[in-house]
Every structure is written in C-alpha cells, then in structure tokens.
Write a protein that holds these residues in place. Structure first.
Motif, PDB file in Angstrom:
ATOM      1  N   GLY A   1       0.782  -1.228   0.000  1.00 56.38           N
ATOM      2  CA  GLY A   1       0.000   0.000   0.000  1.00 56.38           C
ATOM      3  C   GLY A   1       0.812   1.276   0.000  1.00 56.38           C
ATOM      4  N   THR A   2       2.123   1.197   0.126  1.00 53.19           N
ATOM      5  CA  THR A   2       2.956   2.393   0.135  1.00 53.19           C
ATOM      6  C   THR A   2       3.324   2.787  -1.295  1.00 53.19           C
ATOM      7  N   PRO A   3       3.584   4.089  -1.527  1.00 53.96           N
ATOM      8  CA  PRO A   3       3.885   4.539  -2.892  1.00 53.96           C
ATOM      9  C   PRO A   3       5.347   4.306  -3.264  1.00 53.96           C
ATOM     10  N   LEU A   4       5.597   4.181  -4.554  1.00 55.21           N
ATOM     11  CA  LEU A   4       6.965   4.138  -5.057  1.00 55.21           C
ATOM     12  C   LEU A   4       7.587   5.518  -4.904  1.00 55.21           C
ATOM     13  N   THR A   5       8.715   5.595  -4.210  1.00 51.46           N
ATOM     14  CA  THR A   5       9.397   6.859  -3.968  1.00 51.46           C
ATOM     15  C   THR A   5      10.882   6.700  -4.267  1.00 51.46           C
ATOM     16  N   PRO A   6      11.595   7.806  -4.469  1.00 51.84           N
ATOM     17  CA  PRO A   6      13.044   7.713  -4.632  1.00 51.84           C
ATOM     18  C   PRO A   6      13.715   7.025  -3.441  1.00 51.84           C
ATOM     19  N   ALA A   7      13.215   7.267  -2.244  1.00 54.74           N
ATOM     20  CA  ALA A   7      13.814   6.642  -1.065  1.00 54.74           C
ATOM     21  C   ALA A   7      13.710   5.128  -1.118  1.00 54.74           C
ATOM     22  N   ALA A   8      12.579   4.627  -1.617  1.00 59.81           N
ATOM     23  CA  ALA A   8      12.407   3.177  -1.730  1.00 59.81           C
ATOM     24  C   ALA A   8      13.394   2.595  -2.731  1.00 59.81           C
ATOM     25  N   VAL A   9      13.627   3.293  -3.823  1.00 57.43           N
ATOM     26  CA  VAL A   9      14.580   2.820  -4.829  1.00 57.43           C
ATOM     27  C   VAL A   9      15.992   2.820  -4.254  1.00 57.43           C
ATOM     28  N   VAL A  10      16.340   3.859  -3.526  1.00 57.85           N
ATOM     29  CA  VAL A  10      17.666   3.926  -2.903  1.00 57.85           C
ATOM     30  C   VAL A  10      17.874   2.750  -1.961  1.00 57.85           C
ATOM     31  N   THR A  11      16.872   2.444  -1.160  1.00 56.43           N
ATOM     32  CA  THR A  11      16.989   1.326  -0.212  1.00 56.43           C
ATOM     33  C   THR A  11      17.147  -0.002  -0.949  1.00 56.43           C
ATOM     34  N   ALA A  12      16.312  -0.222  -1.974  1.00 60.39           N
ATOM     35  CA  ALA A  12      16.321  -1.503  -2.678  1.00 60.39           C
ATOM     36  C   ALA A  12      17.633  -1.734  -3.421  1.00 60.39           C
ATOM     37  N   LEU A  13      18.044  -0.764  -4.227  1.00 61.81           N
ATOM     38  CA  LEU A  13      19.268  -0.944  -5.000  1.00 61.81           C
ATOM     39  C   LEU A  13      20.501  -0.892  -4.115  1.00 61.81           C
ATOM     40  N   GLY A  14      20.447  -0.098  -3.055  1.00 59.70           N
ATOM     41  CA  GLY A  14      21.569  -0.059  -2.113  1.00 59.70           C
ATOM     42  C   GLY A  14      21.780  -1.401  -1.443  1.00 59.70           C
ATOM     43  N   HIS A  15      20.674  -2.080  -1.134  1.00 63.24           N
ATOM     44  CA  HIS A  15      20.803  -3.397  -0.509  1.00 63.24           C
ATOM     45  C   HIS A  15      21.462  -4.393  -1.456  1.00 63.24           C
ATOM     46  N   VAL A  16      20.952  -4.507  -2.679  1.00 59.64           N
ATOM     47  CA  VAL A  16      21.449  -5.550  -3.572  1.00 59.64           C
ATOM     48  C   VAL A  16      22.878  -5.259  -4.022  1.00 59.64           C
ATOM     49  N   ALA A  17      23.247  -3.979  -4.106  1.00 59.87           N
ATOM     50  CA  ALA A  17      24.620  -3.638  -4.478  1.00 59.87           C
ATOM     51  C   ALA A  17      25.595  -3.873  -3.323  1.00 59.87           C
ATOM     52  N   GLY A  18      25.062  -3.917  -2.105  1.00 54.74           N
ATOM     53  CA  GLY A  18      25.932  -4.027  -0.941  1.00 54.74           C
ATOM     54  C   GLY A  18      26.056  -5.414  -0.351  1.00 54.74           C
ATOM     55  N   VAL A  19      25.403  -6.426  -0.930  1.00 56.64           N
ATOM     56  CA  VAL A  19      25.524  -7.778  -0.382  1.00 56.64           C
ATOM     57  C   VAL A  19      26.936  -8.292  -0.612  1.00 56.64           C
ATOM     58  N   ALA A  20      27.313  -9.308   0.153  1.00 55.53           N
ATOM     59  CA  ALA A  20      28.677  -9.836   0.080  1.00 55.53           C
ATOM     60  C   ALA A  20      29.022 -10.337  -1.314  1.00 55.53           C
ATOM     61  N   ALA A  21      28.060 -10.952  -1.991  1.00 59.96           N
ATOM     62  CA  ALA A  21      28.283 -11.462  -3.358  1.00 59.96           C
ATOM     63  C   ALA A  21      27.215 -10.864  -4.264  1.00 59.96           C
ATOM     64  N   PRO A  22      27.435  -9.666  -4.796  1.00 61.89           N
ATOM     65  CA  PRO A  22      26.418  -9.030  -5.638  1.00 61.89           C
ATOM     66  C   PRO A  22      26.063  -9.900  -6.838  1.00 61.89           C
ATOM     67  N   PRO A  23      24.825  -9.833  -7.311  1.00 57.48           N
ATOM     68  CA  PRO A  23      24.424 -10.627  -8.483  1.00 57.48           C
ATOM     69  C   PRO A  23      25.210 -10.224  -9.719  1.00 57.48           C
ATOM     70  N   ARG A  24      25.211 -11.114 -10.702  1.00 55.03           N
ATOM     71  CA  ARG A  24      26.060 -10.939 -11.886  1.00 55.03           C
ATOM     72  C   ARG A  24      25.853  -9.597 -12.579  1.00 55.03           C
ATOM     73  N   ALA A  25      24.610  -9.196 -12.740  1.00 56.20           N
ATOM     74  CA  ALA A  25      24.330  -7.984 -13.511  1.00 56.20           C
ATOM     75  C   ALA A  25      24.874  -6.725 -12.850  1.00 56.20           C
ATOM     76  N   LEU A  26      25.081  -6.771 -11.538  1.00 57.42           N
ATOM     77  CA  LEU A  26      25.494  -5.567 -10.800  1.00 57.42           C
ATOM     78  C   LEU A  26      26.867  -5.690 -10.175  1.00 57.42           C
ATOM     79  N   ARG A  27      27.531  -6.799 -10.413  1.00 54.64           N
ATOM     80  CA  ARG A  27      28.817  -7.063  -9.760  1.00 54.64           C
ATOM     81  C   ARG A  27      29.916  -6.145 -10.303  1.00 54.64           C
ATOM     82  N   GLY A  28      30.719  -5.619  -9.404  1.00 55.30           N
ATOM     83  CA  GLY A  28      31.897  -4.856  -9.790  1.00 55.30           C
ATOM     84  C   GLY A  28      31.627  -3.474 -10.337  1.00 55.30           C
ATOM     85  N   LEU A  29      30.413  -2.962 -10.157  1.00 55.78           N
ATOM     86  CA  LEU A  29      30.078  -1.644 -10.717  1.00 55.78           C
ATOM     87  C   LEU A  29      30.429  -0.499  -9.789  1.00 55.78           C
TER      88      LEU A  29
END
Length: 513
Positions: free
Chosen positions: A111-139
């Motif tokens: 029920g919450t709206p899509l906001t820039p803050a939500a995007v920052v949280t989501a992409l920040g999480h996946v970019a910061g995991v110990a083993a980033p996924p292939r598409a985002l690794r090493g960027l």
C-alpha cells in the motif's frame, strides 16, 4: 520470514504428492472455448524451484519476475532494446551518472507509494551484499535521491549499458517494509500485477491479483505455481488437465502436445549455448591444431537432431538465433579425415593415441547425453575421451585453476542482461573471472575493451559478432548446440514463452473456458 502456505487440498512434499494434489484439485482437461473466465485461477507446473528462499540477490529473483510479483526500473528484450518499467525515462548526466525518473502512480503491494527513497533502499541493498548478483557485480554502484520523483545512479567507471542492467530481476524494487530486518521479505512487497501471498519452501507459491497495479487490473485473480523438477511429472500433470501451463518439457513429451491435440505448444530459441571447452593452459589443448581437430571431429547437427531428438539447434559459433547478432547459418559439417590429419601434425596417430578426460555434470539432463555422443565422435578420429560426470560445484575450482582437459558446459551468454559484453569479458579475456578455457589474446581483449565506451546498441552487436569470429578462428572451445525453451498450455490466452526467462504472468494472461 516467508508466510506459511495454507493448504489447498493436501500438503506437497514429493513429486508423487504433487501428482496426488493436482489430481484431487484439478478441473480437468476440457477444450477451451476462447472466452476468458472472469477472476480465473492459473496453475503452473514450474521448471525451476527456489533455492535460496526467494532471496532477491540470487537467481530466485527470476521466479519472482516470472510470476508477476516484482518489477525493476526498466525492462529489456533479447535484442537489447530497453523499455520503461518503474522508471518512465532516463538520461545520462555524465560518463559515470544516470538519472532515472520514476513512474507516477505506482503502489507497492503493502500500500505504500513508489518513492526515490524506496529505490535507494532496494538498490543499495542488492549492491551491498557480500556477493552481488552478476548484472550488478563490480560496478561500484551508488544510488541517491534526486528530487521528488527521480534517483541518480553512479558507477565507479563508465557503464554504457546501465539502463539494461536495471532490467535485471535482481534489480527489482521492493517496498521499504521488506528491509526491516534480516533478508528482504518478498511477501507482499513487490509492484507487479500479482501479489505474492504465501510460499511453501521449494514446493509451491501462491499469488493473488493486485487491484492497485499501475498497468491496469490483471485478468487473473489467482496464480498457483508448483515447482516440479521432474519434466515427466510436469507433462503428466498437464496431460491430466491438473495444471494449465507446464514449462520445459522433454522432446518426447512435446510430441503428444502437437498441433490438433488441444494444447498450445511453443518452442523458442534461448540465449544459452552448450559448449565443449578445452583447457588451453596445458597440453594437449594448448596446441591449436588439436583444438581444431576436435572442432572438425564433432558433428553438431547430429548432436542436436539425433542425440537430443531435435530439442536443440546445432551451433556454428557462440551466439545463436535467440539474439539479433547471432549466427543463423548452418553448423559446419564434420571432417573426420581433416581432424586425423591435424592430430598427425601434432604428433598423434594410431601409434600415439591421445587420451583425455571429458568432464560434465548432471544438473542439466542433456549434458551426459551429449558427452556420450561426443566421446564416440572423438573416438572416430583417434581421441580416447574418458567421461567423468560429477557435481558442478565440486568441479568448478579445478576448472578455474586449469586442472582439467575437456568440459561440456551449458551457459547463458546474456547473464541476466540483454548484452553479451559481460560474458565475453568474464569468459574469454585474459583476466576474465570465469575464463574456464584459459584463453588469452591481446587482440581479443582490445576488441572487448572498446565496449566500455560504446553506447550504440548496433555498434555493440558488431563487436559481439567480431568476437565470435575470433573465438571460432582460434578454436576456443566448440559450441555444440543452442538450447530451446518451451512451454505448453491449455485453456490459457495471452501466454508466450520468454527466451530470457523473465516473464510469464502478465496482466493480460487469462484462463479461458
């Protein structure tokens, strides 16, 4: 934490239990009238099950996008074209920075709206995991808010295909509530047409229509996906009318779902190639003549049409008909005498036969079959290949270290993004992180390095073609066959097989009756 799945009929525990369940719950296999059923329920026998608890940074993310639960900033086709999704537009601000303007009116499943803050949280999480996924690794990815409806995404070095990368299922945007503690929860936190409501481990997932979907009200009211690893069991469930869609059926099963049977069978080229890799770091395959002999010995058409009963297409080079830049010409014919002559030049003949180890793995059932066929073809030219079938995870360290002779590998050459640059760099450059062939050529590296500053899609595809020619000329492995993906449905409208394995459930998909 994933919500427990409430029983539909009986619990699922094994393939046998799956068949018992669908037999008890099925609605039968009546012919479709073509009229969509309001508020219908779609039942899927899915090919691949979740292996990591639906973790968004793993390959489980593909399951979520296929089922219509999650979406990313962009979407992309296999030909490299990028289309708006949660972002309605994007521009490159400077060589390191892109600005993405978010689509208005998007609501998360909580029920919450899509906001820039939500995007920052989501992409920040996946970019910061110990083993980033292939598409985002090493960027070196960083994301910041840029006004009320946009974000800026910066990379450590210029990345001309960042919009394509943002189409990866791993870059899906979840609601901020997904990140309240521990691993992100995908239950009820996506933006897609279907809201994931319950999961039962690796056995089943249930989704319900999300009436607030920004793309319009979905036709389906409910989707139930049962994960069935056994392709014969998937075919049986479909034949009995107990599921509406079955993915990845063997060629033997497809024959009974042919035209006129009441089923809609679709087969499409997939961006995946099965290759015979040879270790160039050590004898005997450091000798290009022996690699060329192997290439001439293998009958790729026979592998596709006979060994695999037509469930693949013969390969002439790395890229195939699934992509715009792939070769659609015939595979080279085998040349047994030419192969023998090359082996003789390299010092091998009847008095000095060549003995090698041929490895593969059984995670993909076609690979042992191909290994046996290739073994016979190599024997005809004087190469004795001893087959060893093992677990890929156990084999990989030796492969990367160059402690092997030959290896049959099934590999997607798009690696989550509709662009071949990442595969060429990781698999074939001197410093490539997945260079199993141990190929090293300065000319090849220079060609691939030009992709770092090439943004034009057509120009990038010309580089892909040139790279494929270099690999063929140097006998850097032998592409054997290109894989096909299939799906069979009954009483379903709007279903198409996605060669990228990203889409299945769409707002237009409907049950007919």
């Amino acid at each position: 934490m994933h919500a427990p799945l409430r029983p539909l009929c009986t619990p699922l525990a094994t393939v046998l239990a799956v068949l018992v369940l669908v037999a008890a719950c099925g609605r039968g296999a009546g012919a479709a009238s073509g009229t969509p059923v309001p508020d219908g329920e779609l039942r899927i026998a899915a090919q691949f099950s979740p292996r990591s608890g639906y973790a968004i940074d793993t390959d489980d993310a593909f399951i979520l996008t296929q089922l219509g639960a999650t979406e990313a900033l962009t979407s992309a086709a296999a030909d490299g074209r990028v289309q708006p999704a949660l972002a309605e537009s994007w521009t490159q601000v400077d060589p390191l920075t892109w600005r993405f303007v978010l689509r208005s009116g998007v609501t998360f499943h909580d029920g919450t709206p899509l906001t820039p803050a939500a995007v920052v949280t989501a992409l920040g999480h996946v970019a910061g995991v110990a083993a980033p996924p292939r598409a985002l690794r090493g960027l070196g990815l960083t994301v910041v808010e840029d006004g009320a409806n946009a974000v800026r995404i910066t990379t450590a070095r210029p990345d001309p295909i960042l919009p394509q990368r943002m189409s990866s299922p791993n870059a899906a945007i979840l609601a901020s509530s997904a990140y309240t503690g521990g691993a992100p929860s995908v239950i009820g936190t996506g933006t897609g047409p279907m809201r994931l409501t319950a999961v039962e481990g690796t056995q089943r997932a249930v989704l319900e229509r999300f009436d607030g979907y920004w793309g319009g009200r979905p036709a389906l009211a409910r989707v139930t996906a049962t994960f069935v690893d056994d392709p014969a069991a998937r075919a049986l469930a479909l034949r009995a009318g107990d599921v509406d869609i079955a993915q990845g059926l063997p060629e033997s099963s497809l024959l009974e779902f042919s035209a006129g049977s009441g089923f809609d069978e679709q087969t499409i080229a997939a961006p995946r190639t099965v290759s015979l890799l040879m270790n160039q770091a050590a004898a005997p395959f450091s000798d290009v003549r022996i690699r060329q002999a192997v290439a001439r010995a293998v009958d790729r058409t026979a592998l596709a049409e006979q060994a695999l009963a037509g469930s693949a297409t013969p390969a002439s080079e790395l890229f195939g008909p699934a992509v715009a830049w792939g070769d659609r010409g015939p595979a080279p014919a085998p040349d047994v005498e030419g192969a023998k002559a090359l082996l003789a030049q390299a010092g091998h003949g009847p008095d000095n036969p060549l003995h090698v180890r041929l490895w593969t793995y059984q995670n993909r059932p076609e690979l042992p079959t191909l290994a046996t066929a290739v073994q016979a073809m190599l024997r005809d030219v004087g190469i004795d290949a001893e087959i060893q079938i093992g677990d890929y995870g156990a084999q990989e360290p030796d492969l990367l270290a160059g402690r092997y002779d030959m290896f049959i590998l099934s590999r997607s050459y798009l690696t989550d993004v509709p662009d071949a640059g990442a595969t060429l760099r990781s698999d074939y450059t001197c410093d490539g992180s997945y260079n199993i062939a141990h190929h090293c050529s300065q000319a090849f590296d220079s060609l691939v390095a030009g992709l770092d500053t090439t943004t034009d899609v057509a120009a990038r595809q010309e580089v892909f073609r040139a790279a494929a020619r270099i690999l063929v000329d140097g006998a850097v492995g032998v592409p054997l066959v290109h894989s096909l993906e299939n799906g069979v449905s009954r009483n379903v409208t709007g279903y198409t097989v996605d060669p990228m394995a990203k889409r299945l459930v769409t707002p237009q998909l409907a049950i007919t009756g």
